[in-house]
Design an enzyme around this catalytic site. Structure first.
Site, PDB file in Angstrom:
ATOM      1  N   LYS A   1     -24.500  -8.229 -19.128  1.00 23.37           N
ATOM      2  CA  LYS A   1     -23.234  -7.598 -19.505  1.00 23.37           C
ATOM      3  C   LYS A   1     -23.611  -6.274 -20.611  1.00 23.37           C
ATOM      4  O   LYS A   1     -24.566  -6.596 -20.658  1.00 23.37           O
ATOM      5  CB  LYS A   1     -22.757  -9.144 -20.841  1.00 23.37           C
ATOM      6  CG  LYS A   1     -21.861  -9.931 -20.261  1.00 23.37           C
ATOM      7  CD  LYS A   1     -20.776  -9.729 -19.128  1.00 23.37           C
ATOM      8  CE  LYS A   1     -19.652  -9.331 -20.328  1.00 23.37           C
ATOM      9  NZ  LYS A   1     -19.017 -10.098 -21.145  1.00 23.37           N
TER      10      LYS A   1
ATOM     11  N   HIS B   1       3.917  -0.330 -17.319  1.00 23.50           N
ATOM     12  CA  HIS B   1       4.521  -1.479 -17.215  1.00 23.50           C
ATOM     13  C   HIS B   1       2.863  -1.904 -16.187  1.00 23.50           C
ATOM     14  O   HIS B   1       2.563  -3.743 -16.080  1.00 23.50           O
ATOM     15  CB  HIS B   1       5.160  -2.194 -16.679  1.00 23.50           C
ATOM     16  CG  HIS B   1       6.459  -1.846 -16.341  1.00 23.50           C
ATOM     17  ND1 HIS B   1       7.531  -2.501 -17.525  1.00 23.50           N
ATOM     18  CD2 HIS B   1       7.512  -0.780 -15.433  1.00 23.50           C
ATOM     19  CE1 HIS B   1       8.912  -1.263 -17.005  1.00 23.50           C
ATOM     20  NE2 HIS B   1       8.877  -0.890 -16.993  1.00 23.50           N
TER      21      HIS B   1
ATOM     22  N   SER C   1     -25.104  -9.493 -24.107  1.00 26.23           N
ATOM     23  CA  SER C   1     -24.529 -10.773 -24.440  1.00 26.23           C
ATOM     24  C   SER C   1     -25.745 -11.285 -24.462  1.00 26.23           C
ATOM     25  O   SER C   1     -27.030 -11.159 -24.644  1.00 26.23           O
ATOM     26  CB  SER C   1     -24.076 -11.036 -23.668  1.00 26.23           C
ATOM     27  OG  SER C   1     -23.888 -12.742 -23.449  1.00 26.23           O
TER      28      SER C   1
ATOM     29  N   GLU D   1     -13.299  -1.748 -28.988  1.00 29.59           N
ATOM     30  CA  GLU D   1     -12.468  -3.167 -28.814  1.00 29.59           C
ATOM     31  C   GLU D   1     -12.861  -3.316 -31.119  1.00 29.59           C
ATOM     32  O   GLU D   1     -11.852  -4.000 -31.414  1.00 29.59           O
ATOM     33  CB  GLU D   1     -14.117  -4.156 -28.415  1.00 29.59           C
ATOM     34  CG  GLU D   1     -13.948  -4.614 -27.177  1.00 29.59           C
ATOM     35  CD  GLU D   1     -14.470  -5.762 -27.003  1.00 29.59           C
ATOM     36  OE1 GLU D   1     -13.988  -7.040 -26.322  1.00 29.59           O
ATOM     37  OE2 GLU D   1     -16.081  -5.843 -27.044  1.00 29.59           O
TER      38      GLU D   1
END
Ligand code: ARG
Length: 466
Positions: free
Chosen positions: A283, A156, A277, A290
């Site tokens: 970043k 979970h 970024s 992804e």
């Protein structure tokens, strides 16, 4: 340009219709398979004396020249010639004269296109098997380095029980090994030779299908000509095998995204597989992970496209089938790219030293071990669970953890606790005691590594006839 089927037509094809029905822009990538298949077919025709050896040699010579033209980027495709098959045939006739027209004896584009896709998927499927093996081996050497690294296992998405990082990685290797087996199995059904089915009914020429199969290293010939030209289940199966593989990669990518976040901070991805970024200078984004996660979606889409394409097609060939190619090609490209990128990403990533105090953030990772301890002392497990639950509740209220609660406090909750409880609920002892086959104890994990190592060292069977 005269179309090979123009005999019965009086008017020319509408321009837009021509564009609409042409597949050459995407099926040209089958050129090598189309030519290889044609050479084998032609040699078989000569062997069976359906065409002469002289004609066969001329045709094969022309086909080899066309192959060269493609390889040198000199072949000019023509939209008006619809697809790769007619483009090649038309060029052949240009090169060798009217004898080129004999190549299509005892053959239809319907069995020809099926052959091309099978040859193509056989090559690509074998390559996918190799790429899966490479990735699984990379993960295995990573696992070897982490047979002492303890991490929280999650259920979970909540910290559940301590496990070895190696064990977690091995879970993915198991999945990949099954993906590899699934592809090997899929290849069995791809590796079937359809030529001789012609348009749908078979052919009246005395051809030798087994000879063609032998030349092309197929282990079998198709049993039913109608089935052979009209079904694409082998391609659907291929895409479904890839969809499952991508699902596995995607789940792993999700974890890599989490692990490389500053909240987890377990993993540092290398600069080569991350991007920055354009606005936030600090970043470093896990784009590779992804994108693989994202691309799994299009592969599922391709699978659904093919299933939907097929669902109400009457037997046998229908032009709808031309729509099978783009989803197939896209699935192959996406899978191969994803496997290679994943391998590079994980190979160049660095696991950070995962400090144990950070691992057990809640301090309750070994609560199950506390319940097990009481159960081993003869307390029924349900009651042991209850007592441990009360202990956890007490700790939360008083700002303690299972590690720094005092023995007296434990005794107040239950007299069944003895002093040895504390050595039972360290992360290390929790892991060590999961010594069941398949469990997270180091002994088991080391055995799992050895088993997978042996499996991955064996050359995978691919079933192509030498
Ligand atoms: N380009 C066609 C396809 O991909 C080849 C087969 C054409 N057959 C036909 N009967 N029109 O399916």
């Amino acid at each position: 340009m005269k179309k090979p089927w123009s005999g019965r037509f009086k008017q020319s094809t509408d321009k837009l219709m021509e564009e609409f029905s042409a597949s050459i822009s995407f099926d040209r990538r089958l050129y090598a398979y189309d030519i290889t298949g044609s050479i084998a077919h032609c040699q078989m025709l000569a062997k069976c004396k359906i065409i002469s050896q002289t004609d066969s040699k001329k045709i094969v010579g022309g086909l080899r020249r066309i192959l060269k033209e493609f390889e040198l980027g000199k072949f000019q495709c023509d939209d008006q010639l619809e697809d790769i098959h007619m483009n090649i045939e038309s060029r052949l006739t240009e090169l060798v004269g009217s004898v080129g027209g004999k190549l299509h004896t005892a053959r239809s584009r319907n069995d020809q296109v099926c052959l091309d896709i099978r040859l193509y998927l056989r090559d690509e499927g074998e390559e996918v098997v190799q790429l899966i093996t490479i990735l699984a081996k990379t993960l295995l050497s990573l696992a070897r380095k982490h047979t002492d690294t303890i991490i929280p296992g999650f259920t979970h998405m909540q910290q559940a029980q301590p496990i070895l990082l190696a064990h977690h990685l091995l879970a993915y290797i198991e999945m990949l090994v099954r993906d590899r087996e699934r592809m090997q199995d899929t290849l069995k059904r791809i590796n079937i030779m359809p030529l001789g089915s012609a348009a749908l009914a078979g052919t009246g020429f005395p051809i030798d299908r087994k000879y063609t199969a032998k030349l092309l290293h197929f282990s079998e010939v198709s049993n039913n000509s109608i089935d052979a030209v009209s079904d694409r289940d082998f391609a659907i199966e291929f895409c479904s095998t890839i969809a499952i593989l991508m699902m596995h990669l995607s789940r792993f990518c999700e974890e890599i995204v989490l692990w490389s976040s500053s909240e987890f901070d377990w993993l540092e991805l290398s600069d080569s597989y991350t991007t920055g970024s354009s606005i936030m200078p600090q970043k470093k984004n896990p784009d590779a992970a992804e994108l693989i996660r994202g691309k799994s979606g299009r592969v599922y889409g391709n699978l659904v496209s093919l299933l939907t394409l097929m669902k109400s097609l009457p037997l046998a060939y229908n032009k709808d089938l031309q729509e099978d190619k783009e989803p197939i090609f896209d699935t192959v490209d996406t899978a191969k790219m994803s496997l290679s990128i994943f391998n590079g990403m994980i190979k160049s990533a660095r696991f950070k030293k995962i400090p144990l105090h950070r691992v057990d953030i809640s301090g309750f990772l070994t609560a199950t071990d506390m319940a097990d301890y009481l159960a081993e002392k003869g307390v029924p497990f349900r009651l042991a669970h209850e007592i441990t639950g009360q202990t956890v509740a007490y700790c939360i209220e008083s700002g303690k953890t299972l590690q720094n609660i005092t023995f007296q406090e434990l005794k107040n909750i239950s007299p069944r606790f003895d002093k040895d409880i504390f050595e039972h609920i360290t992360l290390g002892s929790s892991v060590q005691r999961k010594n069941v086959y398949g469990g997270t104890a180091k002994k088991q994990v080391v055995a799992q590594i050895a088993r997978l190592d042996k499996k991955l060292k064996n050359k995978p069977k691919l079933g192509r006839k030498k």
